[in-house]
Scaffold this active site. Structure first.
Site, PDB file in Angstrom:
ATOM      1  CE  LYS A 139      20.573 -46.167  40.390  1.00  0.00           C
ATOM      2  NZ  LYS A 139      19.378 -46.113  41.221  1.00  0.00           N
TER       3      LYS A 139
HETATM    4  C1  E4P Z   1      17.983 -43.025  42.111  1.00  0.00           C
HETATM    5  O1  E4P Z   1      18.250 -43.813  41.262  1.00  0.00           O
HETATM    6  C2  E4P Z   1      17.641 -43.379  43.501  1.00  0.00           C
HETATM    7  O2  E4P Z   1      16.944 -44.603  43.487  1.00  0.00           O
HETATM    8  C3  E4P Z   1      16.720 -42.399  44.173  1.00  0.00           C
HETATM    9  O3  E4P Z   1      16.364 -41.328  43.336  1.00  0.00           O
HETATM   10  C4  E4P Z   1      17.103 -42.071  45.557  1.00  0.00           C
HETATM   11  O4  E4P Z   1      16.138 -41.207  46.097  1.00  0.00           O
HETATM   12  P1  E4P Z   1      15.965 -40.951  47.659  1.00  0.00           P
HETATM   13  O5  E4P Z   1      17.024 -40.006  48.094  1.00  0.00           O
HETATM   14  O6  E4P Z   1      14.604 -40.348  47.780  1.00  0.00           O
HETATM   15  O7  E4P Z   1      16.074 -42.294  48.335  1.00  0.00           O
END
Ligand code: E4P
Length: 218
Positions: free
Chosen positions: A85
């Site tokens: 990522k």
């Molecule tokens: C995606 O890969 C992120 O880890 C995640 O969905 C972020 O979500 P949040 O806004 O609830 O922290």
């Protein structure tokens, strides 16, 4: 639509994987920091990969392309399930292109606009992660963004998979299905809400009560 669990909590991951409810895992540095403690995060990623038969997103923490590529290469060497990522920055997109050239799958994260999503697809991203909940939090239309990305990816025949992220409730999930998001990543709480319905519970209670009247086993 593929369902990914958005957590680094091994207990939650085991529960969902054993039940066959998920297609993969997404993590981010905040989620990993919550559970890694003093341990090596690479050991945690390995254990997650050995628990789930599907892609496991592991995020770089470098901010320049060279170091992102170095971190991404190390992460990818942990297990074949790892998807690296990278954040949606210029350096992230440079790193994305280079990692993809090495055959490493890349999830471009922290996407908040359709042009950003187009740039990620042009850099060869395997997945694009638009954060709908965080957009809603600031009064924008998170799910509207998913529709815009779907429309533009389809218009130009781009194969990057839309991975709707930052999902906060079941309505986000339903809209992601209707729009045709390729994947959705959800926190454990939302995963179990998805299969709940009060009419299921009351219907089951009534069936079991009626069955008791004949006092028979099956
Ligand atoms: C995606 O890969 C992120 O880890 C995640 O969905 C972020 O979500 P949040 O806004 O609830 O922290």
């Amino acid at each position: 639509m593929k369902i990914f669990l958005d957590t680094a909590d091994l207990g939650e991951i085991r529960r969902a994987a054993e039940a066959g409810l998920i297609d993969g895992i997404t993590t981010n540095p905040s989620l990993v920091a919550k559970v890694a403690g003093d341990g090596d995060p690479r050991d945690l990623y390995l254990e997650i990969c050995e628990t789930v038969d599907g892609p496991v997103s592991a995020e770089v923490v470098a901010v320049d392309a060279d170091r992102m590529v170095a971190e991404g290469t190390r992460l990818a060497s942990i297990h074949d399930n790892i998807v690296v990522k990278v954040p949606l920055t210029e350096h992230g997109l440079r790193a994305c292109r280079r990692l993809r050239a090495e055959g490493i799958r890349v999830n471009v994260t922290l996407c908040f606009s359709a042009p950003q999503a187009l740039m990620a697809a042009k850099a060869g991203a395997t997945y694009i992660s638009p954060f709908v909940g965080r957009l809603d939090d600031i009064g924008h239309d998170g799910m509207g963004l998913i529709a815009e990305i779907r429309e533009s990816y389809d218009q130009y025949g781009l194969e990057t998979e839309i991975l709707t992220a930052s999902i906060r409730h079941t309505r986000h999930f339903v809209l992601a299905m209707r729009i045709g998001s390729d994947c959705a990543t959800i926190p454990p709480k939302v995963l179990y809400q998805l299969m709940k319905h009060p009419l299921t519970d009351s219907g089951l209670a009534a069936f079991l009560k009626d069955w008791e009247t004949i006092g028979r086993e099956i």
